[in-house]
Design an enzyme around this catalytic site. Structure first.
Site, PDB file in Angstrom:
ATOM      1  N   ILE A 102      -0.557  -1.389   5.549  1.00 45.14           N
ATOM      2  CA  ILE A 102      -1.149  -0.380   4.935  1.00 45.14           C
ATOM      3  C   ILE A 102      -0.818   0.202   3.714  1.00 45.14           C
ATOM      4  CG2 ILE A 102      -1.464   0.762   7.349  1.00 45.14           C
ATOM      5  CD1 ILE A 102       0.946   2.394   6.894  1.00 45.14           C
ATOM      6  N   GLY A 121       7.558  -0.660  -4.634  1.00 42.30           N
ATOM      7  CA  GLY A 121       8.219  -1.516  -5.281  1.00 42.30           C
ATOM      8  C   GLY A 121       9.590  -1.996  -4.434  1.00 42.30           C
ATOM      9  N   PHE A 122       9.589  -1.345  -3.043  1.00 39.39           N
ATOM     10  CA  PHE A 122      10.497  -1.983  -2.193  1.00 39.39           C
ATOM     11  C   PHE A 122      10.035  -3.097  -1.356  1.00 39.39           C
ATOM     12  CE2 PHE A 122      12.832  -2.043   1.944  1.00 39.39           C
ATOM     13  CZ  PHE A 122      13.951  -1.901   1.365  1.00 39.39           C
ATOM     14  N   VAL A 150       4.277  -2.085   3.390  1.00 40.70           N
ATOM     15  CA  VAL A 150       4.495  -1.076   4.667  1.00 40.70           C
ATOM     16  C   VAL A 150       3.367  -1.405   5.757  1.00 40.70           C
ATOM     17  CG1 VAL A 150       4.504   1.324   5.205  1.00 40.70           C
ATOM     18  CG2 VAL A 150       5.106   0.647   2.926  1.00 40.70           C
ATOM     19  N   LYS A 209       8.498  -0.317   6.674  1.00 36.67           N
ATOM     20  CA  LYS A 209       8.903  -0.621   5.363  1.00 36.67           C
ATOM     21  C   LYS A 209       9.865  -1.859   5.151  1.00 36.67           C
ATOM     22  CE  LYS A 209       9.236   2.348   2.012  1.00 36.67           C
ATOM     23  NZ  LYS A 209       9.966   3.370   1.152  1.00 36.67           N
ATOM     24  N   ASP A 257      12.201  10.728  -7.628  1.00 34.37           N
ATOM     25  CA  ASP A 257      11.082  10.010  -7.760  1.00 34.37           C
ATOM     26  C   ASP A 257       9.974  10.907  -7.023  1.00 34.37           C
ATOM     27  OD1 ASP A 257       9.513   7.906  -8.680  1.00 34.37           O
ATOM     28  OD2 ASP A 257       9.920   6.634  -6.920  1.00 34.37           O
TER      29      ASP A 257
END
Length: 829
Positions: free
Chosen positions: A488, A492-493, A496, A510, A606
């Site tokens: 979905i 950056g990580f 998801v 995630k 952030d």
């Protein structure tokens, strides 16, 4: 025969030295090799020796010399050496800086198609190229400070591929060329340690002049014209007065930049309209994730007398130098050559460096500005890389080094053993104390909650409770083994996925991407932060998984996705103004809770629309705490830390000073507010220059008092003027240049509630009273932490997971609007 060959080589290498004598600088080392060729080649008065004569410098498992590219207009690009295995060049050099120039021009030779070659190049200390491929002619130039009496360059093919090289230069650099501590662009302080930085030349530009070839530069450099980098070519004119250049002793020399660079410039074309106010801008594409060394070259060849040229210099819209008067730097010398050095880290957040010059706002009698030259050089990162890729150097294989290491190891082996044993003892004792003290030290966890794991990522015991751990098999079952149809989003990580646990709980999973620049630190921070929080306006962490070196976070699923997706780009139905205000209020509550915790405040770092999620009822929840930072101690005003965040939302004061406070979140939230109002990206390079940055664009119209001209078209005619006015004033305060002038999140929350009340109904009294600015609020409402406790109960302690307090606000869901209505009406008191 070998002696004669080597003697001839020395004679050949001495020829360029004689040539350089006429220019003034004689390089101590000057190795020029025409790879793959059996003959010497002269290029712009420099002799590149044949591969045969250079064989003493090379160790290679294979000897493949390719020569077939006869269409090249330069002899050094007609041949190449091909490396099918790890190969090394080793040169005896004097200690100090050296140019390393690698020339590549791919062509086909037998079965070797050079455009398909993939390889890495490294020195003993730095990675120069990683997984490098080349499709057309290119020259890569580096500057390395060599600390030993030799320089070794290693070519490593990737996998089953091969490497190649057309020509190689290793040439000494004057010690004074890169010295001193350059200033940070747009922030105080200086960068220390430049002399030991490895540099890659990305751009070397001659403003307002022609291309400068190696034959016209004492250090054999190439300078390109600036025309392709200018954003608006019609705003400039080129000036050339090469004979006027004066090299003042103690300042720039011909080694700094040649006379052809200092004798030409690009000047603002303000003669037709001297009252016009504009900047001349150049854009340069760069690799993100690195700092860059910038050298600006100036020479006032446009003025007729001293002190007639004042202008401003900008890097990425930040003031670098204001009211620059070149004659004051050069002992009142007109047309003196001068260079200014800076280091910028803004490219870590974007793929572009923007350089601008503009007229001074103080000295308006001479409305012009100039730039003669610019050099942009990439600086190695903390891993000694100038190129990010999969290549990791194995280190030198020198037999001498191995022998020395063996001797040292045998000599001090017993001592190391004692140190290790002592260390284990200390750690054992410390571990016992930490466990007794309920410490949060990060240690490996196994699936059964013990403190040893062979396959788990290093993590912490979260509040001494392993209930957050979710088995990998359960995560795979929830996501159907990370089915791409369930993806979905991506960040950056990593990706998801939407999932569903055994008990029917919908979750967002995630999963870290191994190639992501965000890693263990962000993973750890996210778990550490969210495991402490329980608040209706913060996304809840359900668990995590670190089996098999995975880094997976499992959150509550937010049905309506991100706030950003509801504003633009997704085709979703437009949000009403009331819905947008309520979303802003919910987000502000979450941030206010973070900033006013019972212990240390937490700075999100952030804040952006993509990190504000909406549930099925469009209730806002702040998400993504991977960059969050614990706030300063009571007796401190800020936290000094490396700059992190999202471009367009980043607090400029934080970027300049690298000092983080809660007001950095306030600035980012102010950007979100205008994003909510205007429904457009915060940075949109497709728009005109003045509209690219939303914060700057919105502030321009807000200060005019005409914010209604840029709001989301779907909201026009649907916002009460006083509600819009209060919203705009609040956003303007959030975007103040200095944190001390910005409101707290408590102030922002109060004013957003006020804007909502103004939208829903006219309050008692004159509506014009709503024009008061944040700074004019009654003292009672300026800070929720210091007001009347009978009023502040629902805000000052909002949301901490405390049984007594959660029943008041967090769990019961009491609307702040109900409390607020008592604050703004006199009869409510």
């Amino acid at each position: 025969m070998g002696g004669e060959k080597f003697g001839f080589l020395i004679w050949i290498l001495s020829i360029p030295c004689l040539i350089f004598l006429c220019y003034g600088y004689v390089p101590v080392d000057n190795y020029l090799i025409n790879c793959g060729s059996s003959t010497n080649v002269t290029v712009t008065s420099r002799v590149f020796i044949s591969d045969n004569l250079a064989s003493n410098f090379l160790t290679s498992p294979n000897e493949i010399l390719a020569a077939s590219n006869r269409n090249s207009n330069s002899d050094i690009y007609q041949t190449a050496r091909i490396f099918t295995g790890i190969s090394k060049y080793r040169f005896s050099v004097a200690r100090g800086r050296h140019w390393i120039r690698l020339h590549f021009n791919p062509f086909q030779y037998q079965n070797f198609q050079m455009v398909s070659a993939k390889f890495s190049v490294s020195s003993e200390t730095h990675v120069l190229l990683s997984d490098f491929t080349v499709s057309s002619r290119v020259m890569k130039e580096y500057s390395l400070n060599v600390a030993t009496d030799h320089l070794e360059l290693t070519f490593t093919p990737s996998g089953d591929s091969f490497a190649f090289l057309n020509a190689l230069e290793v040439v000494s650099v004057p010690d004074t060329l890169f010295s001193g501590d350059p200033s940070f662009a747009g922030s105080p302080g200086k960068f220390q340690g430049l002399s030991w930085q490895a540099l890659e030349t990305v751009y070397r530009v001659n403003m307002g002049g022609p291309r400068v070839t190696p034959s016209n530069d004492t250090l054999s450099r190439i300078w390109e014209p600036d025309s392709e980098f200018l954003v608006e070519k019609n705003l400039v004119k080129s000036v050339s007065k090469i004979a006027s250049v004066d090299y003042v002793p103690g300042f720039a020399t011909e080694e700094t930049a040649p006379r052809t660079v200092y004798g030409t410039c690009t000047e603002m074309n303000s003669a037709d309209n001297p009252s016009s106010n504009f900047n001349v801008t150049w854009d340069f594409d760069v690799d993100p994730g690195f700092q860059y060394f910038l050298r600006f070259h100036f020479c006032d060849i446009v003025s007729k007398a001293l002190n007639q040229l004042y202008f401003n210099l900008y890097v990425d819209s930040m003031d670098v130098v204001e009211n620059l008067d070149l004659s004051s730097y050069l002992s009142n010398t007109l047309s003196g050559a001068y260079a200014m050095d800076f280091v910028t880290g803004s490219a870590k957040l974007t793929k572009r460096i923007r350089v601008s010059i503009g007229r001074s706002s103080v000295h308006t009698d001479y409305p012009t500005a100039i730039l003669n030259g610019l050099e942009i050089m990439k600086m190695n990162n903390s891993k000694s890389q100038l190129s990010i890729g999969t290549f990791l150097p194995s280190g030198s294989s020198s037999t001498t080094k191995k022998n020395v290491g063996m001797i040292i190891g045998l000599t001090i082996g017993s001592l190391l053993a004692l140190v290790v044993l002592g260390g284990f003892f200390v750690l054992y004792k410390k571990r016992g104390r930490d466990q007794d003290g309920n410490s949060k030290t990060w240690i490996p966890l196994s699936s059964n909650g013990t403190t040893s794991s062979s396959n788990g990522t290093t993590l912490a015991s979260i509040a001494s409770n392993s209930s957050y751990r979710i088995p990998l098999v359960a995560v795979k079952e929830a996501t159907n083994s990370f089915d791409e149809n369930r993806a979905i989003g991506v960040g950056g990580f990593g990706k998801v996925y939407k999932g569903e646990l055994h008990d029917g709980t919908k979750v967002a999973v995630k999963r870290a991407n191994p190639k992501s620049q965000q890693g263990l630190a962000e993973f750890r921070t996210e778990i550490e932060m969210l495991s402490q929080f329980r608040h209706r306006h913060l996304v809840s962490l359900i668990g995590y998984c670190d089996e098999n070196n995975e880094m997976i976070l499992v959150y509550e699923y937010m049905e309506n996705g991100t706030l950003k997706s509801h504003l633009y780009g997704s085709g979703l139905l437009s949000l009403s103004w009331k819905q947008r205000l309520e979303i802003c209020i919910g987000s502000a509550r979450g941030l206010h809770y973070l900033h006013t915790g019972d212990a240390k405040p937490v700075i999100h770092r952030d804040v952006k629309s993509a990190n504000i999620l909406l549930d099925e009822n469009l209730m806002a929840k702040v998400a993504d705490f991977g960059l969050s930072k614990t706030g300063p101690e009571i007796d401190q005003t800020h936290v000094s830390t490396a700059v992190k965040g999202s471009f367009g939302y980043l607090d400029p004061e934080y970027f300049r000073r690298q000092q983080l406070t809660e007001k950095s979140d306030v600035y980012s939230f102010g950007v979100v507010m205008f994003e909510v109002l205007c429904a457009r990206p915060v940075i949109d390079p497709t728009l005109t220059r003045e509209m690219v940055n939303l914060a700057e664009w919105a502030m321009k119209w807000q200060k005019k008092g005409q914010l209604e001209h840029i709001i989301d078209p779907s909201l026009r005619g649907k916002i009460r003027p006083d509600s819009l006015r209060k919203f705009g004033e609040t956003g303007e305060k959030c975007l103040a240049d200095y944190g001390v002038d910005r409101p707290s999140m408590g102030d922002v929350l109060w004013n957003l509630e006020y804007a909502l009340q103004l939208q829903e109904a006219v309050v008692d009294g004159d509506p014009e009273d709503s024009t008061n600015m944040i700074g004019e609020l009654p003292l009672r409402f300026n800070d929720y932490n210091h007001g009347d406790t009978s009023v502040n109960f629902s805000v000052a302690k909002e949301g901490r997971f405390d049984e007594e307090e959660s029943s008041v606000d967090d769990s019961s869901g009491v609307s702040m609007s109900k409390v607020f209505s008592q604050l703004i009406k006199s009869e409510g008191r």
